[in-house]
Design a protein around this motif. Sequence first.
Motif, PDB file in Angstrom:
ATOM      1  N   LEU A  10       0.788  -1.149   0.161  1.00 26.19           N
ATOM      2  CA  LEU A  10       0.059  -0.138  -0.082  1.00 26.19           C
ATOM      3  C   LEU A  10       0.882   1.093   0.260  1.00 26.19           C
ATOM      4  O   LEU A  10       1.374   1.744   1.157  1.00 26.19           O
ATOM      5  N   TYR A  58       2.056   5.516  -0.613  1.00 21.70           N
ATOM      6  CA  TYR A  58       1.190   6.671  -0.310  1.00 21.70           C
ATOM      7  C   TYR A  58       0.579   7.097  -1.452  1.00 21.70           C
ATOM      8  O   TYR A  58       1.064   7.330  -2.485  1.00 21.70           O
ATOM      9  N   LEU A 114      -5.857   8.241  -4.432  1.00 24.78           N
ATOM     10  CA  LEU A 114      -6.174   6.686  -3.834  1.00 24.78           C
ATOM     11  C   LEU A 114      -7.450   6.257  -4.102  1.00 24.78           C
ATOM     12  O   LEU A 114      -7.681   5.023  -4.481  1.00 24.78           O
ATOM     13  N   PHE A 129     -10.834  10.079   3.798  1.00 23.18           N
ATOM     14  CA  PHE A 129      -9.767   9.001   3.916  1.00 23.18           C
ATOM     15  C   PHE A 129      -9.963   7.867   5.218  1.00 23.18           C
ATOM     16  O   PHE A 129      -9.735   6.718   4.612  1.00 23.18           O
ATOM     17  N   GLU A 130     -10.367   8.320   6.039  1.00 20.52           N
ATOM     18  CA  GLU A 130     -10.558   7.364   7.127  1.00 20.52           C
ATOM     19  C   GLU A 130     -11.560   6.245   6.597  1.00 20.52           C
ATOM     20  O   GLU A 130     -11.535   5.111   6.739  1.00 20.52           O
ATOM     21  N   ILE A 140     -10.113   4.227   3.551  1.00 24.05           N
ATOM     22  CA  ILE A 140      -9.194   3.090   4.220  1.00 24.05           C
ATOM     23  C   ILE A 140      -9.739   1.751   4.873  1.00 24.05           C
ATOM     24  O   ILE A 140      -9.599   0.776   4.755  1.00 24.05           O
ATOM     25  N   ARG A 141     -10.759   2.263   5.597  1.00 21.19           N
ATOM     26  CA  ARG A 141     -11.774   1.200   6.116  1.00 21.19           C
ATOM     27  C   ARG A 141     -12.207   0.431   5.505  1.00 21.19           C
ATOM     28  O   ARG A 141     -12.340  -0.968   5.465  1.00 21.19           O
ATOM     29  N   SER A 196       3.658  -0.652   3.878  1.00 17.48           N
ATOM     30  CA  SER A 196       2.899   0.631   3.597  1.00 17.48           C
ATOM     31  C   SER A 196       3.669   2.042   4.212  1.00 17.48           C
ATOM     32  O   SER A 196       4.618   1.821   4.838  1.00 17.48           O
ATOM     33  N   PHE A 207       1.939   4.652   4.889  1.00 20.95           N
ATOM     34  CA  PHE A 207       0.896   5.438   5.804  1.00 20.95           C
ATOM     35  C   PHE A 207       1.063   4.950   7.064  1.00 20.95           C
ATOM     36  O   PHE A 207       1.162   3.847   7.751  1.00 20.95           O
ATOM     37  N   TYR A 247      -4.276  11.453   7.756  1.00 21.81           N
ATOM     38  CA  TYR A 247      -3.841  10.304   6.718  1.00 21.81           C
ATOM     39  C   TYR A 247      -3.144   9.194   7.961  1.00 21.81           C
ATOM     40  O   TYR A 247      -2.139   8.551   7.198  1.00 21.81           O
ATOM     41  N   ILE A 255      -3.365   5.879  10.077  1.00 16.08           N
ATOM     42  CA  ILE A 255      -4.206   4.673  10.203  1.00 16.08           C
ATOM     43  C   ILE A 255      -4.330   4.199  11.465  1.00 16.08           C
ATOM     44  O   ILE A 255      -3.273   3.981  12.292  1.00 16.08           O
TER      45      ILE A 255
END
Length: 387
Positions: A130, A132, A138, A156-157, A160-161, A177, A179, A200, A202
Amino acid sequence: MKIILTSDWHLGKSIYSAKLIQEQALFFENSFFPLLKEIKPDILIVAGDILDKPLPDQETLSLYGDLLWKLATLNIPSLFILGNHDSKRITLHKKFLEYANLYLIDDLSYFFKPFSFQNKRGEKAFFYLLPYFPFYELLEKTKEEGVILNLEEPNFENLIRELFQMITPESPSILISHFALAKGSYCGEELFIKGFSMDYLIEEALLKKFDFAFLGHLHRPQCSKEKFFYPGSPLPYSFETYVENRGVYFFELKETILHYEFIPLSPSYTLKLYKGTFEDIIKLDRTESYVKVVLQDELPVFNVYERLKEKFPNLLALEYENRKETSREINFEVLEIGEINLDEKELFKEFYQFIEERELDLRLKEVFEKYLEEFYKLEREEGRLCQ
């Protein structure tokens, strides 16, 4: 399976006015590649921020090319992912480089379907890559892989989830990653560009489905719960953190990690931060290190930079610790000629009070008047000033 993990090379990095390209080349030649030859890893992983700038100069690209060539000649399979400092310019010839077992990942092709690697002994691992990307890039990358997401709130949250929920990892599974995790130790060298912000990050909970996570972006080497690993930057890029060990992580993997250790590597340069009064610092031994000086003198020191430069030829930064840095609004008024009635002494007094936010003391007043008198005397002698 023997794995070397590194990240955040930042090729082409500068510290103040000093470009470190030669020092970086020496580090790889004298420390990094000798370690690879000694350990002979089955695979090398570089977790992002390979270069320092998205638009690298020719000198930086030349070093980058030399490093890829040396990895190819050593026949070490290598996985590179992009970090927040990198751009797709460095992956221009990625298809060609795969013939040399050098994989430069600038998409999500090995996130939804892992990069499966097996060494000569038949030991296997599954790497989920993964790189950036800013949020909207993304989102676009997911579409390129045929994945269409309907996010109730596009951020973003949530993205990503959704992405992590789609993955059912094969074991042993390793996420790679750039991130960073929400819980991590920063050292001040990390620079947020291209949209990288606290949004950004995780949460660790999302990564629990993977056996391990190899991460980039944070420059301080660290390990959390024997599961999340940051190798950090192999070279120091900040005077405030120069005392820390820098190096790489080494892993031995067979269905799970049997052994891991952080291996410090010798840097090709040193950074020194000196704090104190000018009188104390000028007594220190001469050094060829890159130096930053923070003076604790209450009053400015005459010709201070040139005097310190004689002691520290690689002086890069000079600051006064007690100097107030305030952002004040300055109101400029247009004055007609004839309205300014201050002579040089009064003008200097007003200027000093404005800059330092305090009254001009007697000692500085006498010094200024002395040099002003000498200046006028010289000007008259050389005929540049009317009597």
